[in-house]
Design a protein around this motif. Sequence first.
Motif, PDB file in Angstrom:
ATOM      1  N   ALA A 178      45.786  45.430  60.986  1.00 19.91           N
ATOM      2  CA  ALA A 178      45.031  43.756  61.248  1.00 19.91           C
ATOM      3  C   ALA A 178      44.827  43.795  59.618  1.00 19.91           C
ATOM      4  N   SER A 179      44.720  44.924  58.473  1.00 25.65           N
ATOM      5  CA  SER A 179      43.815  44.398  57.318  1.00 25.65           C
ATOM      6  C   SER A 179      45.528  44.009  56.272  1.00 25.65           C
ATOM      7  N   ASP A 180      46.181  44.807  56.551  1.00 20.23           N
ATOM      8  CA  ASP A 180      47.692  44.771  55.706  1.00 20.23           C
ATOM      9  C   ASP A 180      48.294  43.219  56.684  1.00 20.23           C
ATOM     10  N   ARG A 181      48.131  42.535  57.347  1.00 22.75           N
ATOM     11  CA  ARG A 181      48.700  41.340  58.142  1.00 22.75           C
ATOM     12  C   ARG A 181      47.809  40.686  57.207  1.00 22.75           C
ATOM     13  N   VAL A 182      46.080  40.595  57.406  1.00 21.47           N
ATOM     14  CA  VAL A 182      45.684  39.520  56.865  1.00 21.47           C
ATOM     15  C   VAL A 182      45.960  39.040  54.824  1.00 21.47           C
ATOM     16  N   HIS A 183      46.202  40.437  55.071  1.00 21.04           N
ATOM     17  CA  HIS A 183      46.131  40.081  53.364  1.00 21.04           C
ATOM     18  C   HIS A 183      47.699  39.847  53.049  1.00 21.04           C
ATOM     19  N   ALA A 184      48.751  40.501  53.687  1.00 26.45           N
ATOM     20  CA  ALA A 184      50.380  39.765  54.174  1.00 26.45           C
ATOM     21  C   ALA A 184      50.295  38.233  53.859  1.00 26.45           C
ATOM     22  N   ALA A 186      47.814  36.272  53.216  1.00 27.04           N
ATOM     23  CA  ALA A 186      46.855  35.709  52.154  1.00 27.04           C
ATOM     24  C   ALA A 186      48.284  35.239  50.688  1.00 27.04           C
ATOM     25  N   ALA A 187      48.651  36.803  51.037  1.00 25.86           N
ATOM     26  CA  ALA A 187      49.679  36.325  50.047  1.00 25.86           C
ATOM     27  C   ALA A 187      50.978  35.464  49.774  1.00 25.86           C
TER      28      ALA A 187
END
Length: 224
Positions: A178-184, A186-187
Amino acid sequence: MKHKKDWNRQPAVDAAGDKIMADQNCAPSEVTAYQIAVELGCSANSSIHEKTTDWCRRRERESELAHIELPAGAEEEYRKVLTEGLEKNMQAFVRMARLIGATMHQSAHIPVMAANRRAEAAEGRAETALQICKKAEADLEAAHAEIETLREQLAEAEKQSWRLQGRLEQLQIEATKASDRVHAEAANPVEVVAPSEAQPSKADAEGSEQQQTMEFDLPDDASS
């Protein structure tokens, strides 16, 4: 055989002279030192002669003593006295023997009683020790049972811990995704179109036309 040191003693010479006088039924003066020496198994020396003379003199004086005749009935009376005295002495002896026996029995019974008391005390201590051992065995069995129960609970707790640890690892993986999706996201932001400016889709247009057609085809009664 008599020892040499006992040959010339006066009692030995007296005994030998009395024996010879009795055997030969003779007077003391008829017994010679030689006969006594032969009886004693020694030589007739001067010591034997002196002791034989002394023995002979004493025996002759004893024979010269006047003989007194006992009165009639004296012997019977003396025998009666002896018998009564013997009976009394016997009774006293029996009483004394019984007293001694009772005392000995009591003296012997005291250690027996003491031994019995010690034995009873020892049996009591042994019984107490046995009860303590039985209680200790029961406590030990209860402790073993409790330990077994705790082992089972510990095994179950370990299983639960492994399950929770697995679940935690899964949640950590999901949180990482989930954290990776949020960062993706946001990018790479996505442009959002406002509702008033958005173009109607084909399905919305067809639905609007159909609604209009239905409104025009209504009968007159329905419109009124």
